[in-house]
Design an enzyme around this catalytic site. Structure first.
Site, PDB file in Angstrom:
ATOM      1  N   LYS A  25     -14.822   0.615  15.158  1.00 32.08           N
ATOM      2  CA  LYS A  25     -13.526  -0.034  15.379  1.00 32.08           C
ATOM      3  C   LYS A  25     -13.108   0.079  16.840  1.00 32.08           C
ATOM      4  CE  LYS A  25      -8.965  -0.262  13.165  1.00 32.08           C
ATOM      5  NZ  LYS A  25      -8.144   0.275  12.059  1.00 32.08           N
ATOM      6  N   ASP A  50      -4.573  -6.536   4.732  1.00 31.82           N
ATOM      7  CA  ASP A  50      -5.692  -7.361   5.194  1.00 31.82           C
ATOM      8  C   ASP A  50      -5.711  -8.718   4.500  1.00 31.82           C
ATOM      9  OD1 ASP A  50      -6.721  -5.419   6.943  1.00 31.82           O
ATOM     10  OD2 ASP A  50      -7.747  -4.408   5.287  1.00 31.82           O
ATOM     11  N   PHE A  62      -5.210   3.105  14.564  1.00 35.14           N
ATOM     12  CA  PHE A  62      -5.446   4.114  13.531  1.00 35.14           C
ATOM     13  C   PHE A  62      -6.538   3.604  12.608  1.00 35.14           C
ATOM     14  CE2 PHE A  62      -1.996   6.462  15.036  1.00 35.14           C
ATOM     15  CZ  PHE A  62      -1.842   7.639  14.311  1.00 35.14           C
ATOM     16  N   ASN A  96       0.843  -1.192   0.000  1.00 39.45           N
ATOM     17  CA  ASN A  96       0.000   0.000   0.000  1.00 39.45           C
ATOM     18  C   ASN A  96       0.880   1.245   0.000  1.00 39.45           C
ATOM     19  OD1 ASN A  96       0.546   0.766   2.900  1.00 39.45           O
ATOM     20  ND2 ASN A  96      -0.399  -1.238   3.230  1.00 39.45           N
ATOM     21  N   LYS A 122     -12.836  -3.640  18.634  1.00 44.20           N
ATOM     22  CA  LYS A 122     -11.493  -4.158  18.884  1.00 44.20           C
ATOM     23  C   LYS A 122     -10.979  -3.825  20.288  1.00 44.20           C
ATOM     24  CE  LYS A 122     -10.416  -4.488  14.010  1.00 44.20           C
ATOM     25  NZ  LYS A 122      -9.417  -4.366  12.941  1.00 44.20           N
ATOM     26  N   LYS A 148       8.977 -16.174 -11.379  1.00 46.91           N
ATOM     27  CA  LYS A 148       8.214 -15.033 -11.869  1.00 46.91           C
ATOM     28  C   LYS A 148       7.017 -15.515 -12.693  1.00 46.91           C
ATOM     29  CE  LYS A 148       8.553 -10.979 -14.867  1.00 46.91           C
ATOM     30  NZ  LYS A 148       9.419 -10.213 -15.780  1.00 46.91           N
TER      31      LYS A 148
END
Length: 403
Positions: free
Chosen positions: A340, A280, A326, A211, A344, A290
């Site tokens: 969240k 995730d 975060f 990311n 959590k 490859k």
């Protein structure tokens, strides 16, 4: 939680070739808001003049203990009285020997002997001089007396030798000064674990899924916590960032690596701040070679969930442990962040929008909303360093309420 008054740094400059860096250091310290008082040895003036430092710091640079252009106070005592920190950079073998054995025969050595503030030394000299047992004994004596010795860098020295002995760069010395005196040590005695950066999930030996996280926010939090006295562990995914000083950095690559590194250390932490952007999903299989493209055909990837580190930490939270996550969203930021927080078992969520200009991945600024069970605190657009301290301010407040 920045300093409440302008701090005075006494910068001692001795006669080594590295003293040209001291001018840049004096400039950086002044720009950072410190009142900089420079004391040069006579040998230092053979390399760089006092007028250079006076132009940079807007203070008179001191050289001679017996300067007849004096005021009514004794100069070296007056400097010692107002010093919040003493930094000798470069510190030659000669000044280190004097400081270690209480010799006071010039303006700098008498000022050193009179100072009872924190003291830092940045040795810079020929490699053999630095490694000489006498010099090492003197450094150990200074450490025993409470000095912080900033280890020299390795490289090619002015004498042509290659090895230890280079004076650290001015930005590294500024970081040492900031760590010593810029902030109140309100996290002293606490262990803080911070995660930062992206993770990488390999598709084959060439490609991986990742990311846009740069790691800047997590690194800023780790550095800020260390500046405030915490014992900090930073678990970092792959980044190009410079490692923060005074922080134990654990390098990881994959989400599983991060899970193992974090959960192995979590039980001993007082505060855990999960700022990393962890994948995730990861490929169900990783190819040994490859993956070749086929003409006219697409590529379908089979993915599976990675372990949810934050959920695990919430389920296994220790008594008295503070857990901050975060939340980064492109829509319904506040609603999803509040969910969240509860789901959590977190004590705080830092909600971070990708849609707000100046916030999010890669930049030097961020805008956070700090959500706790008791309410929300919306922060303005700040540098990531400022945002890190505001986040820690809120954690200090929330821990006080919970205790």
């Amino acid at each position: 939680m920045e300093r409440t008054k302008k701090k005075t740094v006494v910068l001692g400059v001795t006669g080594g070739i590295a003293c040209y860096k001291s001018a840049a250091l004096a400039s950086k310290l002044t720009q950072a808001g410190y009142n900089v008082e420079v004391v040069l040895t006579k040998n230092a003036t053979e390399f760089i003049g006092p007028h250079t430092f006076e132009s940079l710091t807007h203070n008179r640079a001191m050289v001679d203990t017996f300067d007849r252009n004096f005021q009514s106070h004794v100069e070296h005592i007056a400097l010692a009285d107002k010093a919040d920190l003493l930094l000798v950079a470069p510190a030659t073998a000669n000044i280190l020997a004097k400081a270690a054995h209480g010799i006071a025969d010039d303006m700098l050595s008498t000022t050193i002997l009179a100072c009872d503030c924190p003291k830092l030394a940045a040795p810079a000299m020929n490699t053999r001089m630095y490694q000489n047992p006498v010099t090492q004994d003197n450094l150990n004596i200074l450490r025993r007396y409470g000095w912080e010795v900033i280890e020299p860098a390795r490289g090619r020295l002015a004498c042509g030798a290659v090895g230890l002995g280079k004076m650290p760069e001015p930005e590294d010395l500024l970081e040492a000064v900031d760590h010593a005196v810029r902030y109140e040590k309100d996290l002293a005695g606490l262990r803080v674990l911070v995660t930062a950066g992206p993770t990488r999930e390999s598709l084959d030996p060439v490609r991986f899924l990742t990311n846009h996280s740069s790691g800047k926010m997590g690194y800023a939090i780790a550095r800020a916590a260390a500046q405030r006295g915490a014992q900090v562990t930073l678990v970092s995914g792959p980044t190009s960032l410079k490692r923060p000083a005074y922080v134990d950095v654990v390098d990881v690559v994959t989400a599983e690596d991060m899970f193992q590194a974090v959960t192995a250390r979590a039980g001993d932490q007082d505060i855990i701040i999960k700022a990393a952007a962890v994948a995730d999903y990861r490929p169900t299989e990783t190819a040994d070679h490859k993956i070749k493209k086929a003409a006219g055909e697409g590529l379908a990837l089979s993915l599976k969930r990675t372990q949810d580190i934050l959920a695990y930490l919430g389920e296994h939270k220790q008594p008295g442990q503070f857990l901050c996550g975060f939340s980064m969203e492109t829509e319904n930021l506040m609603e999803n962040s509040r969910k969240k927080l509860v789901k959590k078992n977190l004590d705080m969520v830092a909600a971070n929008s990708l849609t707000q200009q100046g916030a999010g991945f890669g930049g030097s600024t961020n805008a956070l909303t700090l959500i706790t069970p008791g309410g929300e605190t919306e922060l303005p657009l700040l540098t990531k360093e400022e945002a890190a301290h505001r986040l820690l301010d809120q954690i200090v407040v929330e821990r006080g309420r919970l205790s």
